[in-house]
Structure formats: C-alpha cells, structure tokens
Design a protein around this motif. Structure first.
Motif, short mmCIF file in Angstrom:
data_model
loop_
_atom_site.label_atom_id
_atom_site.label_comp_id
_atom_site.label_asym_id
_atom_site.label_seq_id
_atom_site.Cartn_x
_atom_site.Cartn_y
_atom_site.Cartn_z
N GLY A 384 0.82 -1.20 0.00
CA GLY A 384 0.00 0.00 0.00
C GLY A 384 0.86 1.26 0.00
N ARG A 385 0.25 2.38 0.41
CA ARG A 385 0.94 3.66 0.40
C ARG A 385 0.96 4.26 1.79
NH1 ARG A 385 1.22 5.70 -4.92
NH2 ARG A 385 1.21 7.87 -4.26
N GLY A 386 1.89 5.16 2.01
CA GLY A 386 2.04 5.80 3.31
C GLY A 386 3.50 5.96 3.64
N GLN A 387 3.85 5.79 4.91
CA GLN A 387 5.24 5.83 5.35
C GLN A 387 5.86 4.45 5.11
OE1 GLN A 387 5.61 7.57 9.36
NE2 GLN A 387 3.52 8.33 9.11
N VAL A 388 7.04 4.43 4.48
CA VAL A 388 7.68 3.15 4.12
C VAL A 388 9.14 3.18 4.56
CG1 VAL A 388 8.06 1.48 2.27
CG2 VAL A 388 6.17 3.10 2.09
N ARG A 389 9.65 2.05 5.09
CA ARG A 389 11.04 1.94 5.50
C ARG A 389 11.60 0.61 5.02
NH1 ARG A 389 9.65 6.34 6.18
NH2 ARG A 389 9.76 7.66 8.06
N LEU A 390 12.95 0.57 4.89
CA LEU A 390 13.67 -0.63 4.44
C LEU A 390 14.75 -0.95 5.47
CD1 LEU A 390 14.45 -2.75 2.22
CD2 LEU A 390 15.95 -0.96 1.26
N SER A 391 14.86 -2.20 5.88
CA SER A 391 15.88 -2.61 6.84
C SER A 391 17.26 -2.57 6.20
CB SER A 391 15.59 -4.01 7.38
OG SER A 391 15.61 -4.96 6.33
N ARG A 392 18.30 -2.36 7.03
CA ARG A 392 19.67 -2.30 6.52
C ARG A 392 20.11 -3.66 5.97
NH1 ARG A 392 23.72 1.21 7.94
NH2 ARG A 392 22.04 2.73 7.79
N GLN A 393 19.70 -4.72 6.64
CA GLN A 393 19.93 -6.09 6.16
C GLN A 393 18.59 -6.83 6.17
OE1 GLN A 393 21.75 -5.42 9.29
NE2 GLN A 393 23.48 -4.46 8.25
N GLY A 394 18.54 -7.93 5.42
CA GLY A 394 17.37 -8.80 5.49
C GLY A 394 16.27 -8.54 4.50
N GLY A 395 16.30 -7.40 3.80
CA GLY A 395 15.30 -7.13 2.77
C GLY A 395 13.88 -6.99 3.29
N ILE A 396 13.69 -6.39 4.47
CA ILE A 396 12.35 -6.22 5.02
C ILE A 396 11.85 -4.81 4.76
CG2 ILE A 396 10.94 -6.23 7.10
CD1 ILE A 396 12.72 -8.36 8.23
N VAL A 397 10.70 -4.71 4.12
CA VAL A 397 10.02 -3.44 3.90
C VAL A 397 8.88 -3.34 4.91
CG1 VAL A 397 8.63 -2.09 2.28
CG2 VAL A 397 10.59 -3.41 1.44
N ALA A 398 8.82 -2.23 5.63
CA ALA A 398 7.72 -1.97 6.56
C ALA A 398 6.96 -0.76 6.07
CB ALA A 398 8.24 -1.74 7.97
N ALA A 399 5.63 -0.77 6.24
CA ALA A 399 4.80 0.33 5.75
C ALA A 399 3.68 0.62 6.72
CB ALA A 399 4.22 -0.01 4.37
N LEU A 400 3.38 1.90 6.88
CA LEU A 400 2.27 2.37 7.72
C LEU A 400 1.35 3.20 6.85
CD1 LEU A 400 0.91 3.00 10.51
CD2 LEU A 400 2.46 4.98 10.65
#
Length: 462
Positions: A384-400
């Motif tokens: 989806g859309r909103g605030q998005v972050r990417l972890s330094r390792q591990g390839g995890i995208v988090a979104a709010l």
C-alpha cells in the motif's frame, strides 16, 4: 367417493401472486427461488495486473479503456464504494486533458485483507459516464507483534531509529516542553546529557553504541534543523560537518542523515532543492570528508545515495545520485501520483539504502524499491501507500498507511503480512525504522492524545 374439487382462490388475490402460484404449480417446485437477473455488461475494457482472482499482496495495476470508443477525461476508482472503508483513488490527470485520453493507467490497493470490489467510473469530455467493477480476494495473513511502550519523562516521546540488536533511538519531552535525545536499551531509558534549550533528537543508534543527534533551533513554532553531532559510545561529542549559512548553497550540515555499524556518521544540508552538501565522519579515526553532493544514506559497504537538483530554476527536478554503485532503474507500470501535471519536473528522494545496494525511494509520491541487479518494484502493489522503511539487512520493507495499519514484506518474493499488535490501546501514527529481525521502532498515540515511543517485535522471535 365424491369427486375431487379444485380449491377456490380468494377473489382478492392479486393477479401477480396468482400468476406466480400457477407458474410454481406447473413447475412442480413451489419453493424454487427466482433466477437472479443477468449482470449488466461491462462498459469498460480492463487490463488488471496481476490477473489472478486471489492475491497475496495489497495492490493492483489497472489499464482502462471505454468500450464505446470515447476518450477518458475523468476517472475514479472506489474500493468498497459506500462502506466505512471506502478509498477513492483518483487518476492523477483527472479533468486535466480537455480532449481526454484513449486509455488511462493507475494503481490501487485493498483497504484490508479479504474480498473487495473496485468500482471504476470514467467520464468522457462530454460528461458521459461509463463504469465497471471487479472483485478480488486478498489473502494477507496477520502476524502477532508484541508492543513495548518505552518509558519517558511523563510527557511523551517518539522513536526514529533501531539498531541491529534492537536498541531504539528517539526523543522524550522534557519539563520545559523541548524534545530531549533518548536511547532505549533492553527497554531502559537513557536521556542523553545534551543542550536542553533547543529540540534535540536521537535519529540513529548503531551496535557500537554511538548515537547520531539532530539539533533544532526554535523560531516561534517553527523548528529548523541547525546542527548534527555524534555522541560516541564513550560519551565524547563530535560535530559532523560545520553548521551555519555561509554560502547558502554549501550549507552543511544540519540534517542528521545516517549512522552505520561501521561507525560512519553522515550529515547533510537540510533540503534537496537548493543546498547540495554532505559530510561523513569516521568515528574510528576522527576523519571528516565533505562532498558537493547531498548524500543522505550510507550502508556498511561504504556506498551512499543522495540527491542533486537543477539549481534555482522555477521548476526544480530532484535527481538521485549514488556513490560506489549504480542504482536500479525505476520500475515500469502504472503510477497513482505525479509531481507535476504538465511533466515539467520530477522528484526522486531516497528514503533508505540497504547493504545490498537496494534503494527505497519516493518518486513523486510513489514508493519504489530500486534493485541494481534485479527487478525494481512499485511498493504500493505490495504494502500500500504511506510511510515506508527498508531494513539495513534482510530485505524487510515496513509500511504504515493512513488508516494506521502496519504491513511488512520480505523482498524479494516473501509474503506480505499485516501486523496484529498485542496492545490495542495504541495506534501507530509515525513509522521510525525496521531492522533485520522485523522489529519496528515507531511512535504511537493513545485515546487521551498522549504520544509514546513504541518497540514492536514479532512474537515468534521473542
């Protein structure tokens, strides 16, 4: 035996009911339901990607044309039209082209997991409406997350960054109403002993225990960043770059940009439009290097990404620049938003850079993951859309998203999950960062309006 007599119907029985009874008697099935009316033919030709009826992601890409051959001047897509969860996706050029366009493309996403209907409504230059609807099922599992409300000084706080081992960097509100830099280790609060006359926030903390600090000057209600310092694990304070406005275009450094586990601290000029400077401090040696490029993100391999712009022109295009690697290209496919309707400028802003040189960017409001050796993706298709972050390792995208829902996606090819928080008293309203274990630093707000720094951790990893 007397002859059988036909039952007599009341004289007042309506003719329509009489007809229905006679039809049912002839069919031999008086309780058979009436057949539903046929669905109206679609007035639009749609290309939907992915084409599957059941999806393990949040978003879709649509290409829309009208079957009557008329051009499209206006287009809206309503997810769950008329319900409490309705989302109105408006074509970026809705009403812009006087003569319309033969086809229109855009992206949409589901409000929640489950079955959702998207109603596509178009209007031609003469106001004639044509519409269609599609229904899809979105299978997105919930993942249980524990909520740790991090302690503060009684007036609230927030979280900005999280280290590989789970230390959180952020701020708490002090007695004078100013923000004070804070770090939480294993849930215990440490308020850093720095200037309390201005707002100071801890933006990053690394595994060595170094903390990157951003200082803000107070001008009425306006808080403008003024300086960047690092507090080393041994307590020493070192400035990053030089603050001030001498030579405005070389103004550096007031943005606390990044801090790596290799103990490299990065400061940059405050905005991407006019000032293009950055400085890197090596905490192991004390050496500082400055650059005429506004780098804003570093990784542990010494690679960096930032921005440059076309000077003081009326229409300022902000471009992505990199050091030590070539970023992946922008993805192809439909977009929901544009920077400028006539296309006079664009803006590509880096958000995060991981150790594999994947770059999370905001391209004119569209979140994208640029992959140097693979397939770049538009992230609204997944989270989806909103605030998005990417972890330094591990390839995890988090979104709010704007509704307060948190999602994660493990790139590439991993599942999209929705976070189910253990403490429902708090609604997350600001996303700080995510680390390789999937732990999230965030800010929450409760029913009374109080803010607090939150540490969200996957239950399975505890």
């Amino acid at each position: 035996m007397p002859p059988l007599r036909r039952p007599r119907l009341p004289a007042t029985l309506p003719a329509t009911l009489l007809g229905a009874l006679l039809l049912a008697a002839c069919a031999g099935a008086p309780d058979a339901p009436a057949a539903p009316p046929p669905a109206p033919p679609s007035q639009l030709a749609l290309t939907v990607t992915p084409a599957d009826e059941t999806l393990a992601q949040r978003g879709l890409a649509l290409v829309v044309t009208r079957r009557d051959g008329r051009p499209i001047k206006g287009l809206h897509v309503f997810a769950d039209s008329g319900t409490a969860t309705q989302i109105d996706f408006r074509w970026s050029h809705d009403g812009w082209f006087s003569g319309g366009r033969d086809s229109v493309s855009l992206s949409v996403y589901a409000p929640t997991p489950g079955r959702h209907t998207f109603t596509i409504v178009t209007q031609d230059p003469g106001g004639v409406v044509a519409s269609a609807a599609i229904t899809r099922t979105f299978v997105i599992p919930d993942v249980d997350y524990a909520v740790t409300v991090l302690p503060d000084l009684g007036a609230g706080g927030g979280a900005n960054g999280i280290s590989t081992r789970g230390d959180v960097a952020g701020w708490v509100t002090g007695p004078n109403g100013r923000r004070r830099a804070a770090v939480w280790r294993a849930g215990a609060l440490t308020v850093l002993p720095v200037d309390t006359a201005v707002n100071v926030t801890a933006t990053h903390v690394n595994t060595a225990g170094d903390v990157l600090l951003g200082f803000g000057g107070i001008y009425g209600s306006f808080d403008w960043p003024t300086a960047v310092w690092v507090r080393s694990a041994d307590g020493a304070m070192t400035p990053v770059g030089a603050s001030g406005t001498a030579g405005f275009r070389s103004y550096c450094c007031s943005l606390a940009a990044d801090l790596t586990d290799t103990r490299q601290a990065l400061g940059a000029s405050p905005a991407p439009d006019y000032a293009f400077r950055s400085a890197t401090l090596d905490l192991r040696t004390g050496r500082q290097d400055t650059s005429d490029t506004r780098y804003v993100k570093l990784n542990d391999n010494g690679q960096a990404v930032g921005t440059t712009a076309n000077s003081f022109d009326l229409y300022i295009t902000v471009r992505l620049v990199a050091k030590g690697f070539v970023p992946g290209p922008l993805p192809s496919g439909p977009l929901l938003s544009v920077c400028d309707l006539p296309g006079r400028y664009t803006r590509t802003l880096p958000i995060d850079l991981d150790d594999d040189a994947n770059v999370l960017v905001d391209y004119c409001g569209n979140p994208a993951l640029l992959v140097p050796d693979g397939q770049s993706v538009w992230l609204d298709r997944y989270v989806g859309r909103g605030q998005v972050r990417l972890s330094r390792q591990g390839g995890i995208v988090a979104a709010l998203d704007s509704a307060g829902a948190l999602h994660t996606w493990r790139f590439p090819g991993g599942p999209v999950s929705r976070l189910r928080l253990s403490d429902t008293r708090w609604r997350v309203d600001s996303l700080g960062a995510v680390n390789a274990s999937g732990a999230v630093a965030a800010r929450g707000i409760d029913a009374s309006g109080k803010h607090a720094a939150l540490l969200l951790t996957p239950v399975a990893s505890r």
